[in-house]
Every structure is written in C-alpha cells, then in structure tokens.
Design a protein around this motif. Structure first.
Motif, mmCIF file in Angstrom:
data_model
loop_
_atom_site.group_PDB
_atom_site.id
_atom_site.type_symbol
_atom_site.label_atom_id
_atom_site.label_comp_id
_atom_site.label_asym_id
_atom_site.label_seq_id
_atom_site.Cartn_x
_atom_site.Cartn_y
_atom_site.Cartn_z
ATOM 1 N N SER A 152 -3.733 59.355 119.706
ATOM 2 C CA SER A 152 -3.620 58.600 120.368
ATOM 3 C C SER A 152 -3.152 57.241 120.057
ATOM 4 C CB SER A 152 -5.339 58.634 119.975
ATOM 5 O OG SER A 152 -5.399 57.740 118.873
ATOM 6 N N SER A 153 -2.723 56.327 121.034
ATOM 7 C CA SER A 153 -2.487 54.994 120.661
ATOM 8 C C SER A 153 -2.397 54.228 120.024
ATOM 9 C CB SER A 153 -0.988 54.701 121.845
ATOM 10 O OG SER A 153 -2.240 54.347 122.785
ATOM 11 N N LYS A 154 -3.746 54.292 120.057
ATOM 12 C CA LYS A 154 -4.455 53.514 119.348
ATOM 13 C C LYS A 154 -4.058 53.589 117.891
ATOM 14 C CE LYS A 154 -8.139 51.872 122.679
ATOM 15 N NZ LYS A 154 -9.718 51.481 122.715
ATOM 16 N N PHE A 155 -4.540 54.899 117.738
ATOM 17 C CA PHE A 155 -3.971 55.536 115.937
ATOM 18 C C PHE A 155 -2.591 55.098 115.310
ATOM 19 C CE2 PHE A 155 -3.465 58.657 112.996
ATOM 20 C CZ PHE A 155 -3.733 58.681 112.324
ATOM 21 N N LYS A 156 -2.187 55.554 116.050
ATOM 22 C CA LYS A 156 -0.248 55.154 115.966
ATOM 23 C C LYS A 156 -0.238 53.056 115.640
ATOM 24 C CE LYS A 156 1.533 59.046 118.167
ATOM 25 N NZ LYS A 156 2.605 59.572 119.593
ATOM 26 N N LEU A 157 -1.028 53.050 116.941
ATOM 27 C CA LEU A 157 -1.018 51.247 116.147
ATOM 28 C C LEU A 157 -0.887 50.764 114.813
ATOM 29 C CD1 LEU A 157 0.043 49.168 117.761
ATOM 30 C CD2 LEU A 157 -1.435 48.559 118.819
ATOM 31 N N SER A 158 -2.495 51.658 114.831
ATOM 32 C CA SER A 158 -2.961 51.351 113.792
ATOM 33 C C SER A 158 -2.357 51.351 112.457
ATOM 34 C CB SER A 158 -4.580 51.536 113.852
ATOM 35 O OG SER A 158 -4.276 53.024 114.345
ATOM 36 N N THR A 159 -1.430 52.306 112.672
ATOM 37 C CA THR A 159 -0.963 53.148 111.167
ATOM 38 C C THR A 159 0.197 52.308 111.407
ATOM 39 O OG1 THR A 159 -1.855 55.338 111.707
ATOM 40 C CG2 THR A 159 0.092 55.163 110.530
ATOM 41 N N GLU A 160 1.112 51.918 112.530
ATOM 42 C CA GLU A 160 2.085 50.558 111.912
ATOM 43 C C GLU A 160 1.700 50.081 111.659
ATOM 44 O OE1 GLU A 160 4.086 50.320 115.813
ATOM 45 O OE2 GLU A 160 4.469 52.891 115.940
ATOM 46 N N ILE A 161 0.845 49.146 111.937
ATOM 47 C CA ILE A 161 0.839 48.257 111.253
ATOM 48 C C ILE A 161 -0.024 47.764 109.614
ATOM 49 C CG2 ILE A 161 -1.340 46.301 111.175
ATOM 50 C CD1 ILE A 161 -1.844 46.335 114.517
ATOM 51 N N ILE A 162 -0.584 48.876 109.545
ATOM 52 C CA ILE A 162 -1.304 49.132 108.149
ATOM 53 C C ILE A 162 -0.215 49.300 107.504
ATOM 54 C CG2 ILE A 162 -2.506 50.239 106.429
ATOM 55 C CD1 ILE A 162 -4.427 51.147 109.180
ATOM 56 N N LEU A 163 1.220 50.261 107.394
ATOM 57 C CA LEU A 163 2.112 50.410 106.929
ATOM 58 C C LEU A 163 3.412 49.113 106.698
ATOM 59 C CD1 LEU A 163 3.446 54.327 108.277
ATOM 60 C CD2 LEU A 163 2.237 53.408 106.220
ATOM 61 N N THR A 164 2.979 48.295 107.356
ATOM 62 C CA THR A 164 4.065 47.207 107.984
ATOM 63 C C THR A 164 3.122 45.929 107.066
ATOM 64 O OG1 THR A 164 5.031 48.255 110.141
ATOM 65 C CG2 THR A 164 4.713 45.354 109.338
ATOM 66 N N LEU A 165 1.930 45.753 106.857
ATOM 67 C CA LEU A 165 1.738 44.619 106.261
ATOM 68 C C LEU A 165 1.370 45.302 104.950
ATOM 69 C CD1 LEU A 165 -1.213 43.434 108.603
ATOM 70 C CD2 LEU A 165 0.610 41.894 107.376
ATOM 71 N N GLY A 166 1.315 46.748 104.453
ATOM 72 C CA GLY A 166 0.840 46.587 103.338
ATOM 73 C C GLY A 166 2.540 46.993 102.192
ATOM 74 N N THR A 167 3.753 46.984 103.199
ATOM 75 C CA THR A 167 4.978 47.504 102.833
ATOM 76 C C THR A 167 5.052 46.112 102.715
ATOM 77 O OG1 THR A 167 5.583 48.502 104.625
ATOM 78 C CG2 THR A 167 7.350 47.924 103.231
ATOM 79 N N ILE A 168 4.552 44.798 103.262
ATOM 80 C CA ILE A 168 5.032 43.006 103.247
ATOM 81 C C ILE A 168 3.892 42.486 102.019
ATOM 82 C CG2 ILE A 168 4.062 40.487 104.154
ATOM 83 C CD1 ILE A 168 5.090 41.854 107.143
ATOM 84 N N GLY A 169 2.812 43.277 101.531
ATOM 85 C CA GLY A 169 1.720 43.046 100.794
ATOM 86 C C GLY A 169 2.443 42.752 99.375
ATOM 87 N N PHE A 170 3.281 44.596 99.515
ATOM 88 C CA PHE A 170 3.238 45.028 98.482
ATOM 89 C C PHE A 170 5.085 43.963 98.014
ATOM 90 C CE2 PHE A 170 6.795 47.706 95.466
ATOM 91 C CZ PHE A 170 6.045 48.381 95.369
ATOM 92 N N GLY A 171 5.729 43.582 98.962
ATOM 93 C CA GLY A 171 6.685 42.477 98.220
ATOM 94 C C GLY A 171 6.295 41.227 98.054
ATOM 95 N N ILE A 172 4.969 40.899 98.726
ATOM 96 C CA ILE A 172 4.833 39.405 97.853
ATOM 97 C C ILE A 172 4.685 39.625 96.739
ATOM 98 C CG2 ILE A 172 2.471 37.534 98.362
ATOM 99 C CD1 ILE A 172 3.481 37.903 101.407
ATOM 100 N N ILE A 173 3.943 40.664 96.884
ATOM 101 C CA ILE A 173 2.880 41.106 95.226
ATOM 102 C C ILE A 173 4.504 41.337 93.788
ATOM 103 C CG2 ILE A 173 1.358 42.562 93.615
ATOM 104 C CD1 ILE A 173 -0.702 41.915 96.000
ATOM 105 N N SER A 174 4.810 42.892 94.357
ATOM 106 C CA SER A 174 5.865 42.091 93.545
ATOM 107 C C SER A 174 6.911 40.869 93.246
ATOM 108 C CB SER A 174 6.754 43.085 93.686
ATOM 109 O OG SER A 174 6.139 44.644 94.058
ATOM 110 N N SER A 175 7.375 40.430 94.066
ATOM 111 C CA SER A 175 7.462 39.189 93.013
ATOM 112 C C SER A 175 7.233 38.222 93.033
ATOM 113 C CB SER A 175 7.918 38.491 95.595
ATOM 114 O OG SER A 175 7.086 38.214 95.964
#
Length: 73
Positions: free
Chosen positions: A9-32
């Motif tokens: 389903s496209s909703k599942f793919k979109l939500s997965t991409e959003i979660i992975l993107t925000l998780g990566t950005i969040g990890f970078g912010i917390i690490s820095s």
C-alpha cells in the motif's frame, strides 16, 4: 486485508519514508547536541587527555545515543 496488500500500500510506504527521514534527522540533531555539549562544557578536553583511543570515545557516545533512543522509543 492481506499482509502482501499492506506491504504494497502507498500509505504504508509513505509513512515508512516519513518515519525513516524524521528519525535520521532527529538522530543527527541529538548526536550533534551531545557532542556540542561536551565541547562547550569542556568535557571533551578531559576525555581526550585519557589514554583511550578517540574512536572508543566516539563509539561510546554513539552507544549511549542508541541505547537512549531504544529506551525512550
């Protein structure tokens, strides 16, 4: 709904991409933020004076970040 229909389903793919993107950005912010706090509080100078390789210090910081992420998730 079948499992294969859920994975395709496209909703599942979109939500997965959003979660992975925000998780990566969040990890970078917390690490820095963590490395920046060590620098601004001058803890990094004390850590680098120890007879421990720098890679061990950085790796230990990442272990703390990962374990905190799993704990608060």
């Amino acid at each position: 709904m079948e499992i294969s229909a859920l994975w395709n389903s496209s909703k599942f793919k979109l939500s997965t991409e959003i979660i992975l993107t925000l998780g990566t950005i969040g990890f970078g912010i917390i690490s820095s933020w963590i490395f920046g706090r060590e620098y601004s509080d001058r803890v990094i100078q004390d850590l680098l004076a120890l007879p421990v390789p720098r890679s061990t210090i950085v790796l230990s910081n990442f272990v703390v970040i990962f374990s905190g992420a799993f704990y608060f998730h």
